[in-house]
Scaffold this motif. Structure first.
Motif, PDB file in Angstrom:
ATOM      1  N   ILE A 229      38.138  45.476  28.336  1.00  6.67           N
ATOM      2  CA  ILE A 229      37.481  45.135  29.333  1.00  6.67           C
ATOM      3  C   ILE A 229      37.497  43.757  30.049  1.00  6.67           C
ATOM      4  N   TYR A 230      37.816  42.730  29.232  1.00  6.59           N
ATOM      5  CA  TYR A 230      38.275  41.601  29.979  1.00  6.59           C
ATOM      6  C   TYR A 230      39.478  41.393  30.538  1.00  6.59           C
ATOM      7  N   TYR A 231      40.561  42.196  29.658  1.00  9.35           N
ATOM      8  CA  TYR A 231      42.055  42.102  30.458  1.00  9.35           C
ATOM      9  C   TYR A 231      41.843  42.904  31.766  1.00  9.35           C
ATOM     10  N   ALA A 232      41.073  43.961  31.666  1.00 11.58           N
ATOM     11  CA  ALA A 232      41.269  44.816  32.935  1.00 11.58           C
ATOM     12  C   ALA A 232      40.483  44.081  34.102  1.00 11.58           C
ATOM     13  N   LEU A 233      39.519  43.505  33.668  1.00 12.92           N
ATOM     14  CA  LEU A 233      38.797  42.394  34.651  1.00 12.92           C
ATOM     15  C   LEU A 233      39.651  41.451  35.192  1.00 12.92           C
ATOM     16  N   THR A 234      40.501  40.823  34.368  1.00 11.47           N
ATOM     17  CA  THR A 234      41.408  39.746  34.985  1.00 11.47           C
ATOM     18  C   THR A 234      42.543  40.287  35.665  1.00 11.47           C
ATOM     19  N   ALA A 235      43.079  41.740  35.102  1.00 13.74           N
ATOM     20  CA  ALA A 235      43.878  42.094  35.926  1.00 13.74           C
ATOM     21  C   ALA A 235      43.371  42.303  37.364  1.00 13.74           C
ATOM     22  N   VAL A 236      42.444  42.666  37.836  1.00  9.63           N
ATOM     23  CA  VAL A 236      41.555  42.941  39.154  1.00  9.63           C
ATOM     24  C   VAL A 236      41.659  41.562  39.915  1.00  9.63           C
ATOM     25  N   LEU A 237      41.345  40.499  39.068  1.00 17.61           N
ATOM     26  CA  LEU A 237      41.245  39.311  39.745  1.00 17.61           C
ATOM     27  C   LEU A 237      42.899  38.752  39.997  1.00 17.61           C
ATOM     28  N   CYS A 238      43.760  39.047  39.268  1.00 16.86           N
ATOM     29  CA  CYS A 238      45.142  38.573  39.581  1.00 16.86           C
ATOM     30  C   CYS A 238      45.525  38.932  41.099  1.00 16.86           C
ATOM     31  N   LEU A 239      45.109  39.917  41.530  1.00 15.90           N
ATOM     32  CA  LEU A 239      45.293  40.472  42.685  1.00 15.90           C
ATOM     33  C   LEU A 239      44.670  39.743  43.958  1.00 15.90           C
ATOM     34  N   GLU A 240      43.783  38.790  43.748  1.00 16.96           N
ATOM     35  CA  GLU A 240      42.978  38.142  44.815  1.00 16.96           C
ATOM     36  C   GLU A 240      44.170  36.874  45.111  1.00 16.96           C
ATOM     37  N   PRO A 241      44.855  35.910  44.467  1.00 10.64           N
ATOM     38  CA  PRO A 241      44.893  35.806  43.022  1.00 10.64           C
ATOM     39  C   PRO A 241      43.742  34.801  42.580  1.00 10.64           C
ATOM     40  N   ILE A 242      43.333  34.850  41.539  1.00  8.07           N
ATOM     41  CA  ILE A 242      42.409  33.754  41.135  1.00  8.07           C
ATOM     42  C   ILE A 242      42.117  33.909  39.472  1.00  8.07           C
ATOM     43  N   ALA A 243      41.919  32.857  38.878  1.00  2.00           N
ATOM     44  CA  ALA A 243      41.888  32.863  37.176  1.00  2.00           C
ATOM     45  C   ALA A 243      41.085  31.684  37.064  1.00  2.00           C
ATOM     46  N   PHE A 244      40.549  32.037  35.692  1.00  3.07           N
ATOM     47  CA  PHE A 244      39.461  31.197  35.132  1.00  3.07           C
ATOM     48  C   PHE A 244      40.094  30.908  33.670  1.00  3.07           C
ATOM     49  N   LYS A 245      39.627  29.595  33.317  1.00  3.57           N
ATOM     50  CA  LYS A 245      39.861  29.086  31.904  1.00  3.57           C
ATOM     51  C   LYS A 245      38.855  29.790  30.674  1.00  3.57           C
ATOM     52  N   LYS A 246      37.598  30.157  31.107  1.00  2.00           N
ATOM     53  CA  LYS A 246      36.697  30.621  30.253  1.00  2.00           C
ATOM     54  C   LYS A 246      35.982  31.813  30.765  1.00  2.00           C
ATOM     55  N   HIS A 247      35.801  32.508  29.668  1.00  2.00           N
ATOM     56  CA  HIS A 247      35.425  34.044  30.026  1.00  2.00           C
ATOM     57  C   HIS A 247      34.188  33.926  30.768  1.00  2.00           C
ATOM     58  N   LYS A 248      33.206  33.230  30.558  1.00  2.00           N
ATOM     59  CA  LYS A 248      32.068  33.157  31.263  1.00  2.00           C
ATOM     60  C   LYS A 248      32.354  33.004  32.683  1.00  2.00           C
ATOM     61  N   ASP A 249      33.156  32.202  33.112  1.00  2.00           N
ATOM     62  CA  ASP A 249      33.338  31.843  34.365  1.00  2.00           C
ATOM     63  C   ASP A 249      34.028  33.156  35.126  1.00  2.00           C
TER      64      ASP A 249
ATOM     65  N   ILE B 108      33.725  36.294  34.240  1.00  2.00           N
ATOM     66  CA  ILE B 108      32.749  37.228  34.274  1.00  2.00           C
ATOM     67  C   ILE B 108      31.656  37.240  35.439  1.00  2.00           C
ATOM     68  N   ALA B 109      31.219  35.800  35.519  1.00  2.00           N
ATOM     69  CA  ALA B 109      30.300  35.394  36.568  1.00  2.00           C
ATOM     70  C   ALA B 109      30.910  35.569  37.889  1.00  2.00           C
ATOM     71  N   TYR B 110      32.019  35.191  37.897  1.00  2.00           N
ATOM     72  CA  TYR B 110      32.730  35.443  39.383  1.00  2.00           C
ATOM     73  C   TYR B 110      32.910  36.859  39.773  1.00  2.00           C
ATOM     74  N   PHE B 111      33.159  37.858  38.952  1.00  2.00           N
ATOM     75  CA  PHE B 111      33.461  38.996  39.090  1.00  2.00           C
ATOM     76  C   PHE B 111      32.200  39.811  39.507  1.00  2.00           C
ATOM     77  N   ASN B 112      30.739  39.370  38.624  1.00  2.00           N
ATOM     78  CA  ASN B 112      29.508  39.701  38.999  1.00  2.00           C
ATOM     79  C   ASN B 112      29.057  39.464  40.504  1.00  2.00           C
ATOM     80  N   LYS B 113      29.434  38.250  40.778  1.00  2.00           N
ATOM     81  CA  LYS B 113      29.103  37.637  42.056  1.00  2.00           C
ATOM     82  C   LYS B 113      29.966  38.345  43.124  1.00  2.00           C
ATOM     83  N   ASN B 114      31.045  38.566  43.119  1.00  2.00           N
ATOM     84  CA  ASN B 114      31.912  39.058  44.028  1.00  2.00           C
ATOM     85  C   ASN B 114      32.119  40.588  44.098  1.00  2.00           C
TER      86      ASN B 114
END
Length: 72
Positions: free
Chosen positions: A44-64, A66-72
């Motif tokens: 799930i985490y890798y799939a989530l980060t795949a989506v965020l790569c298209l923005e592009p945005i990346a975070f060092k911590k999992h919690k960050d 997930i929080a960004y994905f949930n917020k946006n």
């Protein structure tokens, strides 16, 4: 080492997500429930980060991430 960006990086992460799903299924079928849960989480985490790569945005911590994905 090859560097990936945008759609290429997203594709790589989706492939990783699928690999983790496959591993989770094998572990689950063999009664390794905690390990299966861990691999499912990473899928799930890798799939989530795949989506965020298209923005592009990346975070060092999992919690960050997930929080960004949930917020946006």
């Amino acid at each position: 080492m090859q560097e990936f960006y945008g759609k290429d990086l997203a594709k790589y992460k989706i492939d990783r997500a699928q690999e983790e799903v496959d591993t989770a299924k094998l572990l689950f079928q063999n009664g390794k429930l905690k390990a299966a849960n861990n691999r499912a989480y990473y899928s799930i985490y890798y799939a989530l980060t795949a989506v965020l790569c298209l923005e592009p945005i990346a975070f060092k911590k999992h919690k960050d991430t997930i929080a960004y994905f949930n917020k946006n």
